[in-house]
Design an enzyme around this catalytic site. Structure first.
Site, PDB file in Angstrom:
ATOM      1  N   GLU A 217      -5.726   7.947  -0.655  1.00 30.69           N
ATOM      2  CA  GLU A 217      -6.791   7.173  -0.035  1.00 30.69           C
ATOM      3  C   GLU A 217      -7.231   7.739   1.304  1.00 30.69           C
ATOM      4  O   GLU A 217      -7.117   7.084   2.339  1.00 30.69           O
ATOM      5  CB  GLU A 217      -6.359   5.712   0.082  1.00 30.69           C
TER       6      GLU A 217
ATOM      7  N   GLU B  59      -2.075   4.778 -10.010  1.00 28.60           N
ATOM      8  CA  GLU B  59      -1.624   3.414  -9.739  1.00 28.60           C
ATOM      9  C   GLU B  59      -2.279   2.512 -10.773  1.00 28.60           C
ATOM     10  O   GLU B  59      -3.472   2.653 -11.054  1.00 28.60           O
ATOM     11  CB  GLU B  59      -2.032   2.946  -8.344  1.00 28.60           C
TER      12      GLU B  59
HETATM   13  C1  GAL Z   1      -3.711   1.190  -3.417  1.00 26.48           C
HETATM   14  C2  GAL Z   1      -2.951   2.019  -2.432  1.00 26.48           C
HETATM   15  C3  GAL Z   1      -1.533   1.567  -2.304  1.00 26.48           C
HETATM   16  C4  GAL Z   1      -1.476   0.086  -2.162  1.00 26.48           C
HETATM   17  C5  GAL Z   1      -2.135  -0.558  -3.317  1.00 26.48           C
HETATM   18  C6  GAL Z   1      -2.199  -2.051  -3.215  1.00 26.48           C
HETATM   19  O1  GAL Z   1      -5.052   1.256  -3.189  1.00 26.48           O
HETATM   20  O2  GAL Z   1      -2.973   3.357  -2.758  1.00 26.48           O
HETATM   21  O3  GAL Z   1      -0.967   2.212  -1.216  1.00 26.48           O
HETATM   22  O4  GAL Z   1      -2.151  -0.280  -1.011  1.00 26.48           O
HETATM   23  O5  GAL Z   1      -3.461  -0.155  -3.361  1.00 26.48           O
HETATM   24  O6  GAL Z   1      -0.977  -2.639  -3.078  1.00 26.48           O
END
Ligand code: GAL
Length: 991
Positions: free
Chosen positions: A423, A502
């Site tokens: 990010e 993620e």
């Molecule tokens: C993503 C980010 C993580 C965490 C997650 C939400 O966007 O990369 O570090 O913030 O969202 O828990």
């Protein structure tokens, strides 16, 4: 010395004086000394304190003592400030590269001894494995240098500053610095020297660095060595005793690739390592070598020629008492736990972990995506203006970070992908980082999620893509545009393997839909799985006002800006307890699949390359959850990607009970991560004979009454239940509310969601708007027959004309007490509902209800979009263990598909409840809790719930799904609960 603000804190450059190039973190036999332990410590509120403390003769007698490694905000019971949690927000003004004068600054000092026999050393090196965020070092009053890059190693040549005997090292650590702008990861800000400090004697003729690049191709291994050493250090010998390799390179020019035969490959499933040494006359370095070849072929990511599916987790370094300080024993337990739950991959979000973690990953077997320490997320608020990822002034910082990342860990076979960071928008510095990696390591691809259009990375990566979007990416529709991509860019991205770096945000009770993603991965080879966000909660152990321990989250330390409990989004609670989501994940990604067909079962091995020789298969038959037969199942060896048929045992089907066959695949022998017999995959087959559900007996002779009567074990006053089997019980009371989960509390983004959602508004807000948490009742009628009682209630909320009619019919059927509840919503309800249930209160008495035994789905909670870990069987639990201690109290404990429930008080069975399915065969679930949903919803932490001995039983005809809306998609429409009529039928008897 005059007081002045430190000029260093606004310095974009990554530091001065650290050794370059960075090198591997090696296990060498040269002498070294750990400087971990007690250091003298002083904390100042600003960076403007004088530097006289660095002088050789400075007297630090009045200073405190602090352990190294540690974070000062976690030491001294709050005396050194407190942790701050933010996700994207910077906890200081956005004024890059400057930080405020209020900049907690820790001065550290300690003495150390340099032994006399180190005088032979050519150089003495001082290594810091992790310091947050910027530090300066002095040895014996001589300034050595400075460095930033908190989760990276920095080495300094201190040869000319050290002397034999007593020395003093002084380190000044600033919590905030220019580096903080590129370390904006979603986690606690935890300053201090939090990893090891080591003094290393480097011999003349030693090996500065070594890289054994290995490959594997059809039974043949290869080693390509890169030796960084003076020509005078040669000859250099490579030994891999188990493979009979003993190879001597006489001079640098002789170093050439070697072929090695008889090699077993390394994989996350069979992490075969070979001990190796690389030595000169002066130094020997020990490595553990794994042979594997990583390759992208078309849109497939392959290791040793086979497609990899990542069943991974994002792993932060976090511990409730130590923060990011590494504890090897705890890390090993955690990794073993991952393996036990069928996790095969780790993304080191969002920085390199302690280097030993990668030794453990090599040894236990994980596919690792190793991420650089880079995140500039807070610049999003400025529309990415001034983003360090795209500003030439920060280019060297970005490059320094990726070089340190790759160089430190390049020897690990477990690392199969390098990730540039997280990010950080996009820009030229990221492209430059990628180019550097490509030039340096041709053996591993480069990942960075923010490169949406695929300009400089090798993998198409996304976070939190919805199920339909993931399917769109996986399918071949080259003309449909992908997020932020033109059609041409979309086509380019579709030429690459796809990864969800993620997905499935595991915050609180959730997520739902693991199985939907997994189904897509099975269907589309381009999809390579992903990494759940995230492995564990980051709670910090704290003490509540009443002295009870609890796990603190954002805001609990009175931070000026914070992001609340968004840091509690793991599949493991802060105290290492796996949440039901981890069990669900394990069930969804189990590496062996069973498909039943008549008297046979097809067993499919879904692994990357390992066959099933490490497994044994067991079966058991249960009648209403009681085991009646079991045995071993003979299954021929199944190669990876293959299936085999096996015959099922003869199953004795009970005429008057449910008959279930369960098959388990378990470890045939202990491994380094689980004992023999550990179950990795399970399947169940319902073999039950069909049994009719008793029909509802028509009753015609209803007449108005006062509702004060007894029916079997039930006593009523004014139409309301007051006692069952002599103990006070009230209910049924319509319950439509659940204590909102974190997902329920998350505003809808209005994208691709059900037609019930309102952009920017959470489901929980809609529920509160409609008053689901504050329903009131008006009794419309009470009627009797000779052996039945009927009440009609109108249930509605203040200032609302919406209502639900609830008809409750108590009667004696087949000599037993039956309750039938008909729930009928009025027209006009607009939103989904959290649940459709009825609640009973069982107040404390002489023998409070404190447990349950049940036959249904268990053993853990299940919800409509998270059912796969549930199996049909007989279970029991205390009322406490029926709930999960989520960091922020919320809906928990629902057990689906209930058949029979016994409420217990100690070992006494108090009440039996048999549940009859409705006419569509649907079975309710139950929740037994010490608190009502309304009470739970009011608590921000478990300790706020208070003690209670009343038990609240809720029988739910239906529950809403969980979804993943805290960061990702809402509940899938199929699992979203729309208001509808439901029937609940219970037969209740005395225990
Ligand atoms: C993503 C980010 C993580 C965490 C997650 C939400 O966007 O990369 O570090 O913030 O969202 O828990």
């Amino acid at each position: 010395m005059p007081s002045q603000l430190s000029p260093h804190v606004s310095d974009i450059a990554p530091g001065r004086g650290a050794l370059r190039p960075a090198r591997s973190w090696l296990h060498s036999d040269t002498p070294s000394r750990s400087l971990n332990g007690a250091w003298r410590f002083r904390l100042s509120p600003t960076a403007s304190v004088t530097e006289d403390f660095a002088a050789d003769g400075f007297v630090d007698d009045g200073w405190d003592s602090i352990p190294v490694p540690s974070h000062w905000v976690l030491e001294g019971d709050g005396a050194y400030g407190r942790p701050i949690y933010t996700n994207i927000q910077f906890p200081f003004p956005i004024d890059p590269p400057h930080v405020p004068d209020e900049n907690p600054t820790g001065d550290y000092r300690r003495h150390f001894d340099v032994p006399a026999d180190w005088s032979d050393a050519e150089r003495v090196v001082l290594r810091f494995d992790g310091v947050e965020s910027l530090f300066r070092v002095w040895v014996n009053g001589v300034e050595i240098g400075s460095a930033s890059g908190s989760r990276l190693a920095h080495e300094f040549d201190v040869t000319s500053a050290v002397r034999t005997g007593d020395n003093v090292v002084a380190v000044r650590v600033h919590q905030w610095s220019a580096a903080s702008y590129v370390e904006d990861q979603d986690q606690w800000w935890l300053p201090g020297i939090f990893r090891d400090v080591t003094l290393i004697a480097r011999p003349a003729g030693g090996i500065e660095d070594v890289w054994l690049r290995t490959g594997f191709d059809h039974g043949r291994g290869s080693v390509e060595a890169e030796i960084t050493a003076d020509a005078a250090a040669f000859p250099v010998t490579l030994c891999i005793p188990e493979l009979g390799v003993e190879h001597v390179w006489a001079a640098p020019a002789d170093v050439a690739p070697l072929d090695v035969t008889g090699v077993e490959p390394w994989s996350a499933e069979r992490p075969r390592l070979y001990d190796a040494t690389v030595s000169t006359a002066a130094e020997s370095i020990a490595l553990r070598v794994g042979f594997r070849t990583v390759e992208i072929r078309g849109d497939q990511f392959l290791v040793n020629g086979s497609r990899v599916v990542f069943h991974g987790v994002n792993r932060h370094e976090t511990h409730p008492e130590r923060g990011r300080v590494f504890d090897e024993e705890h890390a090993r337990e955690d990794l073993a736990r991952m393996k036990q739950f069928n996790i095969n991959a780790i993304r080191t979000s969002h920085y390199p972990p302690h280097p030993r973690l990668l030794d453990l990953a090599d040894e236990l077997g994980f596919w690792v995506v190793l991420e650089c320490d880079l995140e500039t997320h807070g610049f999003e608020k400025l529309d990415w203006v001034g983003n360090p990822s795209d500003d030439p002034a920060w280019r060297e910082t970005c490059l320094d970070r990726i070089r340190r990342t790759v160089e430190r860990d390049k020897n690990h076979p477990s690392i199969v992908i390098w990730s540039l960071g997280n990010e950080s928008g996009t820009g030229g510095n990221l492209a430059a980082m990628s180019a550097w990696v490509h030039a340096r390591d041709t053996g591993r691809p480069v990942h960075y999620e923010g490169d949406y259009t695929g300009e400089y990375t090798d993998i198409y990566s996304r976070m939190y893509a919805s199920v339909p979007e993931t399917e769109q990416i996986g399918s071949d529709g080259t003309r449909s545009a992908l997020l932020n991509c033109t059609p041409a860019q979309s086509a380019r991205q579709r030429t690459k393997p796809f990864l969800l770096c993620e997905y499935a945000h595991a915050m609180g009770n959730g997520p739902g839909a693991f199985d939907q993603y997994e189904a897509l991965v099975r269907q589309y080879p381009r999809l390579h799985g992903g990494f759940v966000w995230e492995w564990r909660d980051h709670g910090i152990l704290a003490t509540a006002p009443d002295g009870k321990p609890y796990y603190a989250y954002g805001g609990d330390f009175e931070e000026v800006v914070h992001d609340g409990n968004f840091v509690m989004d793991g599949m493991l609670l802060s105290n290492d307890v796996p949440t039901p989501s981890l069990h669900e994940f394990k069930a969804v990604v189990q590496p062996v699949e069973f498909v039943f067909d008549g008297e046979k079962v097809a067993v499919t091995n879904l692994r990357h390359s390992a066959d099933t020789s490490d497994l044994r298969f067991r079966w058991r038959v249960e009648h209403d959850g009681i085991p009646v037969a079991s045995g071993d199942l003979e299954i021929p060896l199944v190669a990876a990607g293959e299936s085999q048929w096996a015959s099922l045992p003869q199953v004795a089907v009970a005429p008057d009970a449910e008959t279930w066959l369960t098959i388990d695949a378990a470890l045939a022998a202990p491994t380094s991560w689980a004992p023999e017999g550990h179950v990795i995959a399970t399947a169940q087959l319902d073999c039950s004979a069909r049994r009719p559900v008793p029909a509802v007996r028509p009753q015609a002779d209803w007449r108005p009454g006062d509702g004060t009567l007894s029916l079997g074990i039930a006593e009523f006053t004014g139409g309301s239940l007051v006692r069952l089997a002599g103990r006070p019980v009230t209910g049924p009371r319509l319950e439509l509310f659940r204590a909102p989960t974190d997902n329920d509390e998350s505003p809808s983004d209005g994208v691709e969601e059900s037609d019930d959602s309102v952009a920017g508004v959470s489901s929980a807000d809609l529920w509160r708007r409609d008053g689901l948490d504050r329903l009131t009742t008006r009794r419309v009628s009470v009627e009797h027959t000779a052996d039945a009682l009927r009440t009609l209630d109108k249930v509605s909320a203040a200032n609302s004309a919406l209502c639900v009619m609830v008809e409750s019919i108590w009667s004696i059927e087949d000599g037993e007490l039956e309750l039938r509840v008909e729930i009928e919503p009025s027209r006009g309800w607009q939103t989904v509902w959290p649940r459709i249930g009825v609640r009973f209160e069982l107040p404390d008495g002489t023998a409070p209800v404190d447990g349950a035994q049940w036959f249904g789905l268990g053993p853990l909670e299940t919800y409509p979009d998270s059912l796969r870990a549930g199996r049909t069987g007989r279970f029991s639990a205390t009322v406490h263990d029926l709930s999960v201690d989520y960091a922020r109290p919320q809906e928990t404990g629902h057990r689906s598909e209930l058949r029979r429930l016994t409420l217990t008080s100690g070992s006494t069975e108090v009440l039996h409840v048999e549940v009859l399915p409705d006419t569509r065969g649907r079975r309710p679930g139950f929740t037994l809790s010490r608190h009502t949903p309304q009470q739970i919803a009011r608590a921000a932490h478990p300790f706020e719930l208070g003690d209670s001995t009343t038990s609240h039983l809720i029988v739910d005809a239906a529950q809403h799904g969980l979804g993943s809306r805290t960061c990702g998609p809402d509940v899938w429409p199929e699992f979203a609960l729309r208001p509808e009529s439901r029937t609940i039928r219970l037969r209740i008897s005395e225990g």
